[in-house]
Design a protein around this motif. Structure first.
Motif, PDB file in Angstrom:
ATOM      1  N   THR A 102       0.837  -1.197   0.000  1.00 41.42           N
ATOM      2  CA  THR A 102       0.000   0.000   0.000  1.00 41.42           C
ATOM      3  C   THR A 102       0.875   1.252   0.000  1.00 41.42           C
ATOM      4  N   CYS A 103       0.434   2.274  -0.746  1.00 41.89           N
ATOM      5  CA  CYS A 103       1.225   3.502  -0.848  1.00 41.89           C
ATOM      6  C   CYS A 103       0.302   4.711  -0.901  1.00 41.89           C
ATOM      7  N   ASP A 104       0.881   5.902  -0.788  1.00 40.92           N
ATOM      8  CA  ASP A 104       0.162   7.171  -0.863  1.00 40.92           C
ATOM      9  C   ASP A 104       0.639   7.919  -2.106  1.00 40.92           C
ATOM     10  N   PRO A 105      -0.204   8.134  -3.099  1.00 41.38           N
ATOM     11  CA  PRO A 105       0.262   8.771  -4.344  1.00 41.38           C
ATOM     12  C   PRO A 105       0.747  10.202  -4.152  1.00 41.38           C
ATOM     13  N   GLU A 106       0.295  10.880  -3.089  1.00 44.87           N
ATOM     14  CA  GLU A 106       0.677  12.270  -2.887  1.00 44.87           C
ATOM     15  C   GLU A 106       2.157  12.405  -2.508  1.00 44.87           C
ATOM     16  N   ILE A 107       2.679  11.435  -1.787  1.00 39.87           N
ATOM     17  CA  ILE A 107       4.066  11.538  -1.303  1.00 39.87           C
ATOM     18  C   ILE A 107       4.928  10.378  -1.796  1.00 39.87           C
TER      19      ILE A 107
ATOM     20  N   LYS B 273      12.528   5.161  -4.325  1.00 41.00           N
ATOM     21  CA  LYS B 273      13.969   5.098  -4.560  1.00 41.00           C
ATOM     22  C   LYS B 273      14.441   3.658  -4.765  1.00 41.00           C
ATOM     23  N   ALA B 274      13.814   2.722  -4.038  1.00 42.75           N
ATOM     24  CA  ALA B 274      14.228   1.320  -4.146  1.00 42.75           C
ATOM     25  C   ALA B 274      13.748   0.674  -5.437  1.00 42.75           C
ATOM     26  N   CYS B 275      12.683   1.236  -6.019  1.00 41.08           N
ATOM     27  CA  CYS B 275      12.103   0.655  -7.239  1.00 41.08           C
ATOM     28  C   CYS B 275      11.965   1.750  -8.288  1.00 41.08           C
ATOM     29  N   PRO B 276      13.035   2.085  -9.000  1.00 36.35           N
ATOM     30  CA  PRO B 276      12.949   3.130 -10.035  1.00 36.35           C
ATOM     31  C   PRO B 276      11.923   2.744 -11.115  1.00 36.35           C
ATOM     32  N   GLY B 277      11.082   3.716 -11.436  1.00 39.35           N
ATOM     33  CA  GLY B 277      10.062   3.471 -12.453  1.00 39.35           C
ATOM     34  C   GLY B 277       8.769   2.917 -11.910  1.00 39.35           C
ATOM     35  N   ALA B 278       8.741   2.552 -10.620  1.00 34.62           N
ATOM     36  CA  ALA B 278       7.505   2.023 -10.034  1.00 34.62           C
ATOM     37  C   ALA B 278       6.480   3.138  -9.876  1.00 34.62           C
ATOM     38  N   LEU B 279       5.211   2.744  -9.859  1.00 28.13           N
ATOM     39  CA  LEU B 279       4.116   3.702  -9.748  1.00 28.13           C
ATOM     40  C   LEU B 279       3.255   3.374  -8.540  1.00 28.13           C
ATOM     41  N   CYS B 280       2.643   4.400  -7.990  1.00 26.58           N
ATOM     42  CA  CYS B 280       1.657   4.229  -6.919  1.00 26.58           C
ATOM     43  C   CYS B 280       0.289   4.418  -7.558  1.00 26.58           C
TER      44      CYS B 280
END
Length: 717
Positions: free
Chosen positions: A418-423, A431-438
């Protein structure tokens, strides 16, 4: 046997299955002085219904069905929803469709690229770098390009900064809306797949891509949308043909009604109509399948095989296969032979069934309101089904948007977290997953309600099954009480009280809600176990071996047999409840003992009568089905012009056939319940009375005579 002795098949049967009922001079039919039965089960049932209503209200407060109707962008906002900034943006646009070839598409049910709502799809090729060069000469290029960017996007960013901020797509290409989503506008030129007359294009990252790569990416999303596409096409067919479907179902209702009326006067003749009609309809199906099979054989160059089409969502493709029509023909031939063999071996017992049907016709003729009762059952069942569907939809759309990490290449230690798209861009996960999206994943939450939504789905399904079976049980008990009132009237119709069906329905609701809930609970539990078994089979299909498949097949068979056996016992228990007013367990025991004491008579009548009625249902559904097939395939232009713009003609056709069978089943089930009630009362009559002037039989003479011929031990000495 003396005139006062009770008839029985064998002495040992009396000992094993209880004593026959003794004569009671005050017994004149269904007992009027009765009390409430199975009160504890009634209270549990009512509490469950109250909980079901509360669940529906809570789901209604938290759920939003629009979430299932509108496409959703990466921020969880609806595309095209009225009263929002996206009201005029009804189409979902993918920043980088090429990422949809990632394995995470099928694992996470999401394409790992930013998605926004737009008002129209791109109409030309253009990269972000090309737009920047043209922007210095003509500002309109940015105005066209910014439609497919986030609202915070600016035209002066470098390509590196653009990829970091993810504000705009690196390139756009000609697309068209499909299922409210922008898909490449593919076309074929001289047998070659192209898009905008190009076979290759720039992806905006200084890489050249082929149209084949874009097609594979689009197919990745199509795998997620195929089911919805099929659903939309089916919905369109229903919207086009609903008027004709209603006409077909109305004809089926009148045809069923006519058959029920004719059964009273020409039951024997009508049976032969049923038999010849069913054999003729199946024969027509065999002939048509053979014609289609030979037609495809005559044109071998156009014949497809199952290996040519693969797994297609377009079901119409399968009707172009020789194997399809050959399989249909074999199945229909097996059914035809089975029906003919059953008619040959059951020819003597069918005579008994016809007499029972004539007796049932008299009962229905004296109580015509029983023919209207299926309409009440249909209304109650419709209410239960609608409430279940609505509650399920609101439960599925409850909660707030939940966002999860999606990696384009599928290699990220934080994927699916789970992630927060705002931050998100400032967190360690980015930083650990370059190119990853929320990206938006689904609707849920962390509250107690949201944590138990899967449990609520199970509860919704179980109470739905319980209610469905309760409605059916209520109808069976009410009809049984009405027909028992008819049987135990010595002078028919003078001794039949007024409104017997209404009285029986009131008694069932007032005194026996608990008993009916008890019986329907048993059926619901069995059906729930069957559903769980099918769910486990679906989830573990890839890990099964031959032994586990065999065991699952055995379990299915056992549950099917158990369900049908319990349904049969329950029906007879409801008849005993309607007559004597006892609790469910006592009534089920009495019904079972009565049937076992007269097992030979049961073998003669019960299933044979159901077979005759089943032929009637098949004739009604088959007749309407043949007419619907000829109509929807444009083979009846003389009578009426059918719809010409159908995606699948089998959609309205199967609906009409299935609906006609349900309507016929509803009407003929009244007959089935009538015959079964009369038969149970007849067995009770033989045990209570002896045919003397002091204790005369209530049964009609033709029915008594036919049973005495089939069972000589029934005769009185």
């Amino acid at each position: 046997m003396s005139g006062t002795e009770e008839p029985a098949d064998t002495p040992s049967e009396e000992e094993d299955f209880g004593d026959p009922r003794t004569y009671d001079p005050d017994f004149k039919g269904p007992v009027g002085n009765r009390s409430c039965t199975d009160v504890l089960c009634c209270m549990i049932f009512l509490l469950c219904i109250i909980g079901y209503i509360v669940l529906g209200l809570v789901a209604w407060v938290h759920g939003d069905p629009r979430r299932a109707a509108y496409p959703t962008d990466s921020q969880g906002h609806f595309c095209g929803q009225k009263g929002t900034p996206n009201e005029n943006k009804t189409i979902l646009f993918y920043f980088n469709l090429l990422r949809c070839t990632s394995p995470s598409v099928m694992l996470n049910l999401q394409c790992p690229t930013t998605q926004i709502c737009v008002s129209k799809c791109p109409e030309k090729f253009l990269t972000y770098v090309e737009m920047q060069l043209l922007y210095t000469k003509d500002k309109s290029y940015w105005e066209d390009y910014r439609q497919f960017c986030k609202t915070t996007a600016k035209p002066a960013k470098s390509l590196t900064q653009l990829l970091l901020d993810d504000d705009c797509p690196t390139a756009i290409f000609p697309s068209k809306p499909f299922l409210q989503r922008c898909f490449p506008d593919f076309s074929t030129k001289n047998g070659t797949l192209t898009i905008g007359s190009r076979m290759v294009f720039q992806d905006g990252n200084e890489r050249q891509r082929s149209v084949i790569e874009l097609r594979d990416a689009a197919n990745g999303i199509n795998k997620l949308l195929d089911a919805k596409s099929l659903g939309l096409k089916v919905f369109e067919d229903y919207a086009t043909t609903w008027y004709w479907i209603l006409i077909g179902l109305t004809i089926a209702m009148f045809l069923s009604w006519i058959f029920l009326i004719l059964l009273r006067f020409i039951a024997g003749c009508l049976f032969w109509v049923f038999m010849i009609g069913v054999i003729g309809i199946i024969g027509y199906g065999i002939w048509y399948c053979y014609q289609e099979y030979t037609k495809l054989q005559e044109h071998p160059s156009s014949v497809l095989t199952i290996y040519d089409i693969g797994i297609q969502t377009s079901i119409s493709m399968y009707f172009q296969l020789q194997q399809t029509w050959f399989t249909f023909m074999i199945i229909l031939c097996i059914i035809e032979v089975t029906v003919i063999l059953m008619l040959i071996f059951l020819r003597n017992r069918i005579r008994v069934a016809i007499i029972l049907l004539k007796e049932g016709s008299k009962a229905i003729g004296y109580i015509p309101s029983t023919l209207v009762y299926p309409a009440l059952t249909f209304i109650l069942l419709s209410i239960c089904i609608c409430y279940w569907v609505v509650t399920a939809v609101f439960l599925a759309t409850s909660g707030v948007p939940v966002y999860k990490v999606i990696a384009p290449e599928g290699h990220c230690i934080h994927e699916n977290q789970t992630c927060d798209p705002e931050i998100f861009n400032t967190t360690e996960m980015a930083k650990a997953c370059p190119g990853a999206l929320c990206s938006f994943a689904f609707y849920g939450g962390k509250s107690l309600y949201h944590q138990y939504i899967p449990t609520f789905h199970v509860y919704n399904l179980f109470i739905f099954l319980w209610l469905i079976n309760f409605v059916i049980a209520l109808g069976q008990c009410a009809l049984a009480g009405a027909f028992a009132t008819y049987y135990w009237a010595m002078k028919k119709p003078d001794d039949i009280p007024r409104y017997p069906l209404f009285t029986s329905f009131g008694r069932a609701i007032r005194y026996h809600t608990g008993s009916l809930a008890f019986g329907s609970l048993i059926i619901a539990l069995i059906q729930m176990f069957k559903i769980i078994l099918e769910y486990l089979d679906h989830r573990l299909k890839r890990t099964q071996n031959k032994l586990s498949k065999f065991l699952q097949c055995c379990l299915r068979c056992c549950f099917w047999c158990l369900e049908n056996a319990i349904k049969f016992l329950n029906r007879n228990a409801y008849i005993m409840i309607a007559i004597y007013g006892r609790n469910f367990c006592r009534s089920a025991k009495d019904a079972f003992n009565l049937l076992m004491r007269n097992v030979l008579k049961v073998a003669v009548t019960d299933e044979v009568t159901y077979f005759v009625l089943f032929l009637g249902k098949i004739l009604v559904a088959g007749s309407i089905g043949v007419l619907a097939f000829l109509f929807f395939t444009q083979r009846l232009p003389v009578i009426a012009q059918g719809p010409t713009s159908l995606n699948y003609y089998w959609v309205p056709l199967l609906t009409v056939i299935f609906g006609s069978y349900l309507i016929a089943h509803g009407f003929f089930s009244v007959y089935a319940m009538c015959v079964e009630t009369i038969f149970i009362c007849f067995l009770e009559d033989l045990e209570i009375n002896d045919g003397s002037p002091a204790r005369p039989y209530y049964v009609s003479q033709p029915l008594l005579k036919i049973f005495q011929e089939e069972n000589p031990q029934t005769k009185k000495q």
